[in-house]
Write a protein that holds these residues in place. Structure first.
Motif, PDB file in Angstrom:
ATOM      1  N   VAL A 187      -6.455   1.285  -8.971  1.00 16.84           N
ATOM      2  CA  VAL A 187      -4.943   0.953  -8.693  1.00 16.84           C
ATOM      3  C   VAL A 187      -4.711  -0.223  -7.977  1.00 16.84           C
ATOM      4  N   MET A 188      -5.563  -0.668  -6.954  1.00 14.02           N
ATOM      5  CA  MET A 188      -5.454  -1.882  -5.973  1.00 14.02           C
ATOM      6  C   MET A 188      -5.473  -3.134  -7.098  1.00 14.02           C
ATOM      7  N   ALA A 244      -0.829  14.896  -4.967  1.00 17.42           N
ATOM      8  CA  ALA A 244      -0.269  13.870  -4.139  1.00 17.42           C
ATOM      9  C   ALA A 244       0.742  12.874  -4.710  1.00 17.42           C
ATOM     10  N   GLU A 245       0.067  12.534  -6.085  1.00 12.44           N
ATOM     11  CA  GLU A 245       0.699  11.367  -6.796  1.00 12.44           C
ATOM     12  C   GLU A 245       2.054  12.099  -7.094  1.00 12.44           C
ATOM     13  N   ALA A 246       2.027  13.294  -7.527  1.00 12.79           N
ATOM     14  CA  ALA A 246       3.346  13.771  -8.105  1.00 12.79           C
ATOM     15  C   ALA A 246       4.444  13.935  -6.824  1.00 12.79           C
ATOM     16  N   GLN A 247       3.981  14.268  -5.851  1.00  8.13           N
ATOM     17  CA  GLN A 247       4.702  14.479  -4.815  1.00  8.13           C
ATOM     18  C   GLN A 247       5.339  13.242  -4.378  1.00  8.13           C
ATOM     19  N   SER A 248       4.515  12.227  -4.250  1.00 10.32           N
ATOM     20  CA  SER A 248       5.091  10.855  -4.105  1.00 10.32           C
ATOM     21  C   SER A 248       6.060  10.501  -4.930  1.00 10.32           C
ATOM     22  N   ALA A 249       5.976  10.736  -6.223  1.00  7.79           N
ATOM     23  CA  ALA A 249       6.885  10.364  -7.293  1.00  7.79           C
ATOM     24  C   ALA A 249       8.195  11.227  -7.201  1.00  7.79           C
ATOM     25  N   ALA A 250       8.027  12.548  -6.697  1.00 10.45           N
ATOM     26  CA  ALA A 250       9.304  13.501  -6.609  1.00 10.45           C
ATOM     27  C   ALA A 250      10.029  12.881  -5.451  1.00 10.45           C
ATOM     28  N   THR A 251       9.382  12.297  -4.423  1.00 11.38           N
ATOM     29  CA  THR A 251      10.032  11.588  -3.349  1.00 11.38           C
ATOM     30  C   THR A 251      10.839  10.324  -3.593  1.00 11.38           C
ATOM     31  N   ARG A 252      10.018   9.315  -4.542  1.00 10.26           N
ATOM     32  CA  ARG A 252      10.679   8.137  -4.927  1.00 10.26           C
ATOM     33  C   ARG A 252      11.732   8.262  -6.002  1.00 10.26           C
ATOM     34  N   TYR A 284       0.705  -1.199   0.070  1.00 11.88           N
ATOM     35  CA  TYR A 284      -0.161  -0.036  -0.070  1.00 11.88           C
ATOM     36  C   TYR A 284       0.898   1.038   0.084  1.00 11.88           C
ATOM     37  N   GLY A 285       1.972   1.252   0.770  1.00  8.25           N
ATOM     38  CA  GLY A 285       2.885   2.405   0.922  1.00  8.25           C
ATOM     39  C   GLY A 285       3.461   2.714  -0.454  1.00  8.25           C
ATOM     40  N   ASP A 286       3.544   1.851  -1.474  1.00 11.22           N
ATOM     41  CA  ASP A 286       4.045   1.959  -2.991  1.00 11.22           C
ATOM     42  C   ASP A 286       3.280   2.862  -3.749  1.00 11.22           C
ATOM     43  N   VAL A 287       2.121   2.818  -3.341  1.00  4.85           N
ATOM     44  CA  VAL A 287       0.816   3.458  -4.404  1.00  4.85           C
ATOM     45  C   VAL A 287       0.252   4.393  -3.832  1.00  4.85           C
ATOM     46  N   PHE A 288      -0.019   4.467  -2.200  1.00  6.47           N
ATOM     47  CA  PHE A 288      -0.705   5.386  -1.739  1.00  6.47           C
ATOM     48  C   PHE A 288       0.093   6.495  -0.721  1.00  6.47           C
ATOM     49  N   ASN A 289      -0.407   7.571  -0.342  1.00  5.35           N
ATOM     50  CA  ASN A 289       0.467   8.062   0.691  1.00  5.35           C
ATOM     51  C   ASN A 289      -0.165   7.869   2.156  1.00  5.35           C
ATOM     52  N   VAL A 290       0.313   6.735   2.382  1.00  5.16           N
ATOM     53  CA  VAL A 290      -0.258   5.885   3.747  1.00  5.16           C
ATOM     54  C   VAL A 290       0.701   5.800   4.584  1.00  5.16           C
ATOM     55  N   HIS A 291       0.429   5.552   5.939  1.00  3.18           N
ATOM     56  CA  HIS A 291       1.815   5.236   7.064  1.00  3.18           C
ATOM     57  C   HIS A 291       1.477   4.114   7.890  1.00  3.18           C
ATOM     58  N   GLY A 292       2.275   3.989   8.732  1.00  5.41           N
ATOM     59  CA  GLY A 292       2.013   2.857   9.715  1.00  5.41           C
ATOM     60  C   GLY A 292       2.004   1.566   9.181  1.00  5.41           C
ATOM     61  N   ASP A 293       1.512   0.520   9.803  1.00  3.31           N
ATOM     62  CA  ASP A 293       1.391  -0.759   9.537  1.00  3.31           C
ATOM     63  C   ASP A 293       0.919  -0.723   8.152  1.00  3.31           C
ATOM     64  N   LEU A 294      -0.120  -0.161   7.796  1.00  6.43           N
ATOM     65  CA  LEU A 294      -0.872  -0.303   6.414  1.00  6.43           C
ATOM     66  C   LEU A 294       0.236  -0.082   5.236  1.00  6.43           C
ATOM     67  N   ALA A 295       1.075   0.800   5.255  1.00 11.36           N
ATOM     68  CA  ALA A 295       2.183   1.017   4.226  1.00 11.36           C
ATOM     69  C   ALA A 295       2.872  -0.177   3.901  1.00 11.36           C
ATOM     70  N   SER A 296       3.211  -1.123   4.768  1.00  9.97           N
ATOM     71  CA  SER A 296       3.782  -2.347   4.713  1.00  9.97           C
ATOM     72  C   SER A 296       3.012  -3.576   4.324  1.00  9.97           C
ATOM     73  N   LYS A 297       1.541  -3.424   4.061  1.00 13.46           N
ATOM     74  CA  LYS A 297       0.672  -4.510   3.736  1.00 13.46           C
ATOM     75  C   LYS A 297       0.586  -4.782   2.568  1.00 13.46           C
ATOM     76  N   VAL A 298       0.715  -5.982   1.741  1.00 15.82           N
ATOM     77  CA  VAL A 298       0.654  -6.335   0.609  1.00 15.82           C
ATOM     78  C   VAL A 298      -0.569  -6.037  -0.095  1.00 15.82           C
ATOM     79  N   ILE A 299      -0.989  -5.721  -1.094  1.00 15.36           N
ATOM     80  CA  ILE A 299      -2.082  -5.409  -1.679  1.00 15.36           C
ATOM     81  C   ILE A 299      -2.734  -6.777  -2.357  1.00 15.36           C
ATOM     82  N   ALA A 300      -3.800  -7.350  -1.766  1.00 14.98           N
ATOM     83  CA  ALA A 300      -4.190  -8.670  -2.180  1.00 14.98           C
ATOM     84  C   ALA A 300      -5.670  -8.507  -2.851  1.00 14.98           C
ATOM     85  N   PRO A 301      -5.820  -9.552  -3.759  1.00 13.26           N
ATOM     86  CA  PRO A 301      -7.073  -9.533  -4.799  1.00 13.26           C
ATOM     87  C   PRO A 301      -8.336  -9.061  -4.141  1.00 13.26           C
TER      88      PRO A 301
END
Length: 257
Positions: A60-61, A178-186, A18-35
């Motif tokens: 996106v998901m 938000a998408e652009a800022q995430s890209a600029a950070t990555r 989730y942290g790879d595609v959304f601006n989220v934090h905490g445990d959610l960021a490390s969760k794998v996106i499942a079908p």
């Protein structure tokens, strides 16, 4: 006696989280996106919006989950606690006649859309169909400088354009800013240019991604130029040729003429 050929080690693939595609934090960021999580969000969008929004969280998901399944990193029927409580939700409320749609995952906002009660018009009244809108100017950037990796000055310019288009003085969760800022950070961490997010990746469908749009004015262009130049490493530099600010300035000139 035959000898077995040594096996070449296979590269370890990381699942999309989730942290790879959304601006989220905490445990959610490390969760794998499942079908199953993606299907739950799609169902929630369909219930409230009547469709799966193009470029929205469900879309996106779904894309991320398909990649994870195709690479054998998750089971097709796998679900995570993300689908539980508070889970994936889409809510709506009316504020001043505007419809505000908010999408959340595990209690964190990942997208918000504002649908104005009436179409925005020019100061003179009716919207001139010949006017170039902010969304169209951003799409022009995707064509003129689409292969440019997004940096902080691009992200700032895109955020300023989004603010001018929507009239909301903040970055919208899940929006192009938000998408652009995430890209600029990555992007600085990407080992190769082909791994970096480009302007075209974010701006190609800008008119569809913006919750509201309006014709570009000189004031809009000035705000975007100021944001882009202010966030360059050399603050005395000019706007990027063919970039966001340049496209906005060209659109403002065309509209004035």
């Amino acid at each position: 006696m035959s000898q077995e050929q040594p096996q070449r080690p296979q590269p370890v693939k990381d699942p999309i989280r989730y942290g790879d595609v959304f601006n989220v934090h905490g445990d959610l960021a490390s969760k794998v996106i499942a079908p199953v999580d993606a299907s739950t969000m799609q169902s929630a969008e369909n219930t409230v919006l009547g469709e799966t929004r193009k470029g929205g969280p469900a879309s996106v998901m779904q894309s991320a989950a398909r990649v994870n399944v195709r690479q054998g990193l998750v089971d097709p029927h796998q679900a995570t606690e993300v689908a539980g409580d508070p889970g994936t939700k889409v809510t709506e409320e009316n504020v001043g006649g505007d419809r505000i749609i908010t999408e959340t995952i595990a209690g964190q906002v990942v997208a918000q859309y504002i649908e104005p009660r009436a179409e925005r018009t020019t100061p003179g009244g009716a919207l001139d169909p010949r006017s170039i809108t902010i969304g169209e100017a951003l799409e022009a950037t995707a064509l003129s400088s689409g292969e440019k990796p997004i940096d902080q000055s691009d992200a700032a310019a895109i955020q300023a354009a989004e603010v001018r288009a929507t009239g909301i003085a903040e970055v919208l969760p899940g929006g192009i800013g938000a998408e652009a800022q995430s890209a600029a950070t990555r992007n600085p961490r990407a080992p190769r240019d082909q791994d970096k997010t480009k302007l075209s990746d974010v701006l190609m469908d800008a008119t569809l991604k913006l919750p509201a749009d309006k014709p570009v004015t000189r004031e809009d262009a000035h705000a975007v130029i100021e944001a882009e130049v202010r966030n360059k490493p050399d603050m005395h530099a000019n706007a990027t040729p063919g970039g966001v600010a340049a496209s906005m300035a060209a659109a403002a000139r065309a509209n004035q003429e």
